[in-house]
Design an enzyme around this catalytic site. Structure first.
Site, PDB file in Angstrom:
ATOM      1  N   CYS A 148      -5.453  -9.413   3.231  1.00 32.92           N
ATOM      2  CA  CYS A 148      -6.573  -8.567   3.678  1.00 32.92           C
ATOM      3  C   CYS A 148      -7.818  -9.340   4.099  1.00 32.92           C
ATOM      4  O   CYS A 148      -8.198  -9.289   5.263  1.00 32.92           O
ATOM      5  CB  CYS A 148      -6.925  -7.557   2.593  1.00 32.92           C
ATOM      6  SG  CYS A 148      -5.631  -6.333   2.391  1.00 32.92           S
TER       7      CYS A 148
ATOM      8  N   LEU B  29      -7.240  -0.589  -2.882  1.00 34.32           N
ATOM      9  CA  LEU B  29      -6.559  -1.203  -4.024  1.00 34.32           C
ATOM     10  C   LEU B  29      -6.499  -2.717  -3.903  1.00 34.32           C
ATOM     11  O   LEU B  29      -6.557  -3.270  -2.811  1.00 34.32           O
ATOM     12  CB  LEU B  29      -5.137  -0.642  -4.154  1.00 34.32           C
ATOM     13  CG  LEU B  29      -4.106  -0.912  -3.053  1.00 34.32           C
ATOM     14  CD1 LEU B  29      -3.494  -2.283  -3.137  1.00 34.32           C
ATOM     15  CD2 LEU B  29      -3.017   0.132  -3.112  1.00 34.32           C
ATOM     16  N   ARG B  30      -6.411  -3.364  -5.053  1.00 29.57           N
ATOM     17  CA  ARG B  30      -6.227  -4.820  -5.081  1.00 29.57           C
ATOM     18  C   ARG B  30      -4.808  -5.102  -5.568  1.00 29.57           C
ATOM     19  O   ARG B  30      -4.376  -4.493  -6.556  1.00 29.57           O
ATOM     20  CB  ARG B  30      -7.209  -5.461  -6.086  1.00 29.57           C
ATOM     21  CG  ARG B  30      -8.657  -5.305  -5.719  1.00 29.57           C
ATOM     22  CD  ARG B  30      -9.546  -5.542  -6.921  1.00 29.57           C
ATOM     23  NE  ARG B  30      -9.272  -4.557  -7.984  1.00 29.57           N
ATOM     24  CZ  ARG B  30      -9.805  -4.604  -9.199  1.00 29.57           C
ATOM     25  NH1 ARG B  30     -10.610  -5.588  -9.527  1.00 29.57           N
ATOM     26  NH2 ARG B  30      -9.521  -3.672 -10.097  1.00 29.57           N
TER      27      ARG B  30
ATOM     28  N   VAL C  42       0.829  -1.215   0.000  1.00 20.92           N
ATOM     29  CA  VAL C  42       0.000   0.000   0.000  1.00 20.92           C
ATOM     30  C   VAL C  42       0.863   1.265   0.000  1.00 20.92           C
ATOM     31  O   VAL C  42       0.635   2.200  -0.774  1.00 20.92           O
ATOM     32  CB  VAL C  42      -0.967  -0.018   1.212  1.00 20.92           C
ATOM     33  CG1 VAL C  42      -1.640   1.332   1.394  1.00 20.92           C
ATOM     34  CG2 VAL C  42      -2.020  -1.104   1.014  1.00 20.92           C
TER      35      VAL C  42
ATOM     36  N   LYS D  75      15.206  -2.695   2.273  1.00 18.76           N
ATOM     37  CA  LYS D  75      14.155  -2.280   1.321  1.00 18.76           C
ATOM     38  C   LYS D  75      14.472  -0.884   0.788  1.00 18.76           C
ATOM     39  O   LYS D  75      14.330  -0.609  -0.401  1.00 18.76           O
ATOM     40  CB  LYS D  75      12.788  -2.251   2.023  1.00 18.76           C
ATOM     41  CG  LYS D  75      12.142  -3.597   2.221  1.00 18.76           C
ATOM     42  CD  LYS D  75      10.662  -3.434   2.575  1.00 18.76           C
ATOM     43  CE  LYS D  75      10.005  -4.746   2.928  1.00 18.76           C
ATOM     44  NZ  LYS D  75       8.612  -4.643   3.297  1.00 18.76           N
TER      45      LYS D  75
ATOM     46  N   GLY E 199     -14.139 -21.179  -6.281  1.00 15.71           N
ATOM     47  CA  GLY E 199     -12.764 -21.667  -6.321  1.00 15.71           C
ATOM     48  C   GLY E 199     -12.296 -22.248  -5.011  1.00 15.71           C
ATOM     49  O   GLY E 199     -13.108 -22.709  -4.202  1.00 15.71           O
TER      50      GLY E 199
ATOM     51  N   GLU F  79      -7.653   2.434   2.098  1.00 18.23           N
ATOM     52  CA  GLU F  79      -7.197   2.074   0.762  1.00 18.23           C
ATOM     53  C   GLU F  79      -7.968   0.852   0.268  1.00 18.23           C
ATOM     54  O   GLU F  79      -8.114  -0.120   0.979  1.00 18.23           O
ATOM     55  CB  GLU F  79      -5.694   1.793   0.791  1.00 18.23           C
ATOM     56  CG  GLU F  79      -5.116   1.474  -0.570  1.00 18.23           C
ATOM     57  CD  GLU F  79      -5.548   2.492  -1.613  1.00 18.23           C
ATOM     58  OE1 GLU F  79      -5.275   3.692  -1.458  1.00 18.23           O
ATOM     59  OE2 GLU F  79      -6.185   2.087  -2.606  1.00 18.23           O
TER      60      GLU F  79
ATOM     61  N   PHE G 192     -16.728 -10.880  -8.023  1.00 15.94           N
ATOM     62  CA  PHE G 192     -16.546 -11.664  -6.781  1.00 15.94           C
ATOM     63  C   PHE G 192     -17.516 -12.838  -6.663  1.00 15.94           C
ATOM     64  O   PHE G 192     -17.825 -13.270  -5.562  1.00 15.94           O
ATOM     65  CB  PHE G 192     -16.567 -10.757  -5.541  1.00 15.94           C
ATOM     66  CG  PHE G 192     -15.260 -10.036  -5.371  1.00 15.94           C
ATOM     67  CD1 PHE G 192     -14.338 -10.477  -4.439  1.00 15.94           C
ATOM     68  CD2 PHE G 192     -14.926  -8.978  -6.193  1.00 15.94           C
ATOM     69  CE1 PHE G 192     -13.101  -9.857  -4.317  1.00 15.94           C
ATOM     70  CE2 PHE G 192     -13.691  -8.348  -6.088  1.00 15.94           C
ATOM     71  CZ  PHE G 192     -12.783  -8.784  -5.145  1.00 15.94           C
TER      72      PHE G 192
HETATM   73  P1  NAD Z   1       3.095  -4.632   4.112  1.00 18.27           P
HETATM   74  O1  NAD Z   1       3.416  -5.549   5.227  1.00 18.27           O
HETATM   75  O2  NAD Z   1       3.388  -5.026   2.712  1.00 18.27           O
HETATM   76  O3  NAD Z   1       3.854  -3.234   4.354  1.00 18.27           O
HETATM   77  C1  NAD Z   1       3.979  -2.578   5.574  1.00 18.27           C
HETATM   78  C2  NAD Z   1       5.356  -1.911   5.603  1.00 18.27           C
HETATM   79  O4  NAD Z   1       5.433  -1.019   6.704  1.00 18.27           O
HETATM   80  C3  NAD Z   1       6.505  -2.914   5.790  1.00 18.27           C
HETATM   81  O5  NAD Z   1       7.439  -2.745   4.745  1.00 18.27           O
HETATM   82  C4  NAD Z   1       7.104  -2.537   7.138  1.00 18.27           C
HETATM   83  O6  NAD Z   1       8.504  -2.752   7.220  1.00 18.27           O
HETATM   84  C5  NAD Z   1       6.755  -1.064   7.212  1.00 18.27           C
HETATM   85  N1  NAD Z   1       6.754  -0.502   8.563  1.00 18.27           N
HETATM   86  C6  NAD Z   1       6.216  -1.017   9.688  1.00 18.27           C
HETATM   87  N2  NAD Z   1       6.401  -0.175  10.730  1.00 18.27           N
HETATM   88  C7  NAD Z   1       7.039   0.904  10.237  1.00 18.27           C
HETATM   89  C8  NAD Z   1       7.520   2.115  10.815  1.00 18.27           C
HETATM   90  N3  NAD Z   1       7.361   2.382  12.110  1.00 18.27           N
HETATM   91  N4  NAD Z   1       8.154   2.992  10.017  1.00 18.27           N
HETATM   92  C9  NAD Z   1       8.326   2.731   8.706  1.00 18.27           C
HETATM   93  N5  NAD Z   1       7.906   1.607   8.110  1.00 18.27           N
HETATM   94  C10 NAD Z   1       7.282   0.711   8.868  1.00 18.27           C
HETATM   95  O7  NAD Z   1       1.568  -4.265   4.285  1.00 18.27           O
HETATM   96  P2  NAD Z   1       0.541  -3.811   3.131  1.00 18.27           P
HETATM   97  O8  NAD Z   1       0.047  -4.996   2.395  1.00 18.27           O
HETATM   98  O9  NAD Z   1       1.113  -2.659   2.380  1.00 18.27           O
HETATM   99  O10 NAD Z   1      -0.680  -3.305   4.042  1.00 18.27           O
HETATM  100  C11 NAD Z   1      -0.589  -2.131   4.828  1.00 18.27           C
HETATM  101  C12 NAD Z   1      -1.953  -1.812   5.377  1.00 18.27           C
HETATM  102  O11 NAD Z   1      -2.873  -1.530   4.314  1.00 18.27           O
HETATM  103  C13 NAD Z   1      -2.613  -2.938   6.187  1.00 18.27           C
HETATM  104  O12 NAD Z   1      -3.391  -2.362   7.199  1.00 18.27           O
HETATM  105  C14 NAD Z   1      -3.502  -3.612   5.180  1.00 18.27           C
HETATM  106  O13 NAD Z   1      -4.591  -4.274   5.781  1.00 18.27           O
HETATM  107  C15 NAD Z   1      -3.984  -2.429   4.368  1.00 18.27           C
HETATM  108  N6  NAD Z   1      -4.388  -2.735   2.988  1.00 18.27           N
HETATM  109  C16 NAD Z   1      -3.667  -3.632   2.258  1.00 18.27           C
HETATM  110  C17 NAD Z   1      -4.037  -3.895   0.949  1.00 18.27           C
HETATM  111  C18 NAD Z   1      -3.282  -4.905   0.131  1.00 18.27           C
HETATM  112  O14 NAD Z   1      -3.821  -5.334  -0.900  1.00 18.27           O
HETATM  113  N7  NAD Z   1      -2.069  -5.298   0.506  1.00 18.27           N
HETATM  114  C19 NAD Z   1      -5.137  -3.235   0.380  1.00 18.27           C
HETATM  115  C20 NAD Z   1      -5.826  -2.300   1.141  1.00 18.27           C
HETATM  116  C21 NAD Z   1      -5.430  -2.062   2.452  1.00 18.27           C
END
Ligand code: NAD
Length: 433
Positions: A261, A154-155, A11, A35, A254, A152, A250
């Site tokens: 999520c 996004l997918r 995200v 990273k 499957g 957010e 949706f």
């Molecule tokens: P992710 O685990 O891929 O990324 C989170 C990042 O935050 C990691 O790289 C981690 O190292 C970093 N991080 C953690 N603590 C930190 C700090 N104090 N300072 C700086 N960086 C820090 O997670 P994601 O998939 O991107 O999801 C993030 C959020 O968004 C979650 O709440 C998730 O539910 C939500 N979300 C995800 C999606 C998806 O499709 N992945 C879609 C919508 C919402």
């Protein structure tokens, strides 16, 4: 505008890259130094179509920067998007420690107005906890700040497109000052923008994800019924989907939903309702149906092959959905685990997710990783399909058939037309058809 994004995951990177692409100046704060090093070189630590290209373009233009320093991020702009993880705790509730840490550390470093935006998926009223934390740790209590919710939607796999062309944008704000910032930020977006209070905004995200998960579990039960009764779930979904009140999306039967999520957000929503004294039994059933899917799939394979012990099986697709390398909570994890317990030897293939999968199921013994779709099926007693990658749809099925020991396909994603495959000589087992 100047924008700070905290958290460089799926995200955070999409948010940062897309805002930069739209002409804003962005700093992404990511706490894992490796990273950040990769990102500074224009390489993305995750696979998401188009992301690396946008990152490189904006790095070249100087519109996006990466750092491990929150202080640097906070000095850069007054808008802070919190995009850190909110994983699941053993009791099903969301672990908000990463969000708490960002709120606390931000408060300690703040010297003037900041708008903290929750982009991570968080339980209802998390904004209140963030506010309380900021207030507690602020050195100068007179510094103004706002906390807003901007979930957010996004997918993974189409994150860039989803971010740039969303169905809607939801913003939960409490002050005019914060609202004006969002109006400037999202002014050029051509979609409905819903302004609400933060609790409603937080709830919209959870209700949306749980509703979509419910559609998937619903159609999966219908698929089971179709299999038993001799009906076709694909046509049922089509027939239902034309009804505008239902919609076709949706309704793909499957092996169940996965990813970072849906499983955790459904659990968190159930838990949240419980905390407010409500039993969201409907969602408990959604979850139960989903958890059964991988087991049912393997039962089906067993029913076809009788015993799995010592049999070689080809597996196409490990990521929880196509166009991503993400395997978090992927149905493949469970399916592979059960197949191995049953004594099968697996030749696994996925276009992007094999490196992540190897961390959980290392190569060796019953597990091998194939270099392409064809070597995965060599001498296999059956081919199992777990993710609907486009590459699989374009496979040369005659070649596949020639390579296999037995021409059996158990398709957990309904990629092919049953009549066509059967006409080619396959024993083909789709879902609910
Ligand atoms: P992710 O685990 O891929 O990324 C989170 C990042 O935050 C990691 O790289 C981690 O190292 C970093 N991080 C953690 N603590 C930190 C700090 N104090 N300072 C700086 N960086 C820090 O997670 P994601 O998939 O991107 O999801 C993030 C959020 O968004 C979650 O709440 C998730 O539910 C939500 N979300 C995800 C999606 C998806 O499709 N992945 C879609 C919508 C919402």
């Amino acid at each position: 505008m100047r924008i700070t994004v905290v958290g460089g995951g799926y995200v955070g990177l999409t948010t940062g890259a897309c805002f930069a692409h739209l002409g804003h100046e962005v700093v992404v704060v990511e706490k894992i130094p490796q990273k950040v090093e990769l990102l500074k070189k224009g390489r993305s630590p995750i696979y998401e179509p188009g992301l690396e290209e946008i990152l490189q373009e904006n790095l070249k233009e100087g519109r996006i920067h990466f750092t491990t320093s929150l202080k640097e991020g906070l000095e850069f702009s007054e808008v802070i998007f919190i995009c850190v993880g909110t994983p699941q705790r053993p009791d099903g509730s969301a672990d908000l420690s990463q969000v708490e840490e960002v709120a606390r550390e931000t408060a300690k470093l703040m010297t003037s107005y900041r708008l903290l935006v929750e982009k991570s998926t968080v339980p209802i009223n998390t904004h209140k906890l963030i506010k309380k934390t900021v207030q507690r740790y602020l050195k100068d209590k007179s510094i103004p700040y706002d906390v807003a919710s901007n979930p957010e939607f996004l997918r993974e796999g189409s994150a860039i497109e989803d971010f740039l062309k969303p169905d809607r944008i939801v913003v939960g704000v409490e002050s005019e000052r914060a609202r004006r910032i969002f109006e400037e930020l999202y002014g050029d977006f051509d979609c409905p923008i819903i302004y609400t209070d933060p609790a409603t905004s937080e709830l919209i995200k959870h209700a949306s994800n749980s509703f979509l998960a419910m559609k998937i579990s619903f159609i999966n039960m219908v698929a089971d019924l179709c299999e038993k009764a001799g009906a076709d779930v694909k046509l049922v979904a089509e027939g239902m989907g034309y009804d505008k009140r239902i919609g076709r999306a949706f309704l793909n039967a499957g092996v169940g939903y996965g990813g970072s999520c849906f499983p955790k957000d459904v659990k968190a929503f159930i838990r949240m309702a419980q905390d407010y004294g409500l039993d969201f039994g409907l969602l408990k059933e959604v979850e139960r149906i989903n958890q059964e899917r991988p087991k049912k799939f393997v039962e089906k394979v067993k029913g076809i092959l009788w015993s799995l012990k010592g049999k070689k099986l080809g597996v196409w697709g490990l990521s929880f959905k196509p166009n991503t390398d993400d395997i978090r909570e992927a149905p493949s994890l469970k399916v592979v685990e059960i197949l191995l317990k049953e004594g099968a030897s697996l030749s696994l293939y996925d276009p992007k997710a094999m490196e992540n999968f190897k961390l959980i199921f290392p190569e060796g013994g019953q597990v091998s990783y194939a270099k392409d779709i064809y070597s995965a099926v060599e001498d296999a007693s059956a081919l199992l399909i777990l993710t609907e990658w486009e590459e699989f749809q374009g496979a040369d099925l005659r070649k596949v058939k020639d390579l296999m020991e037995l021409p059996i396909i158990v398709d957990g994603r309904n990629l092919f037309e049953p009549q066509e495959l059967r006409a080619m000589g396959f024993e083909y087992y789709p879902v609910g058809r």
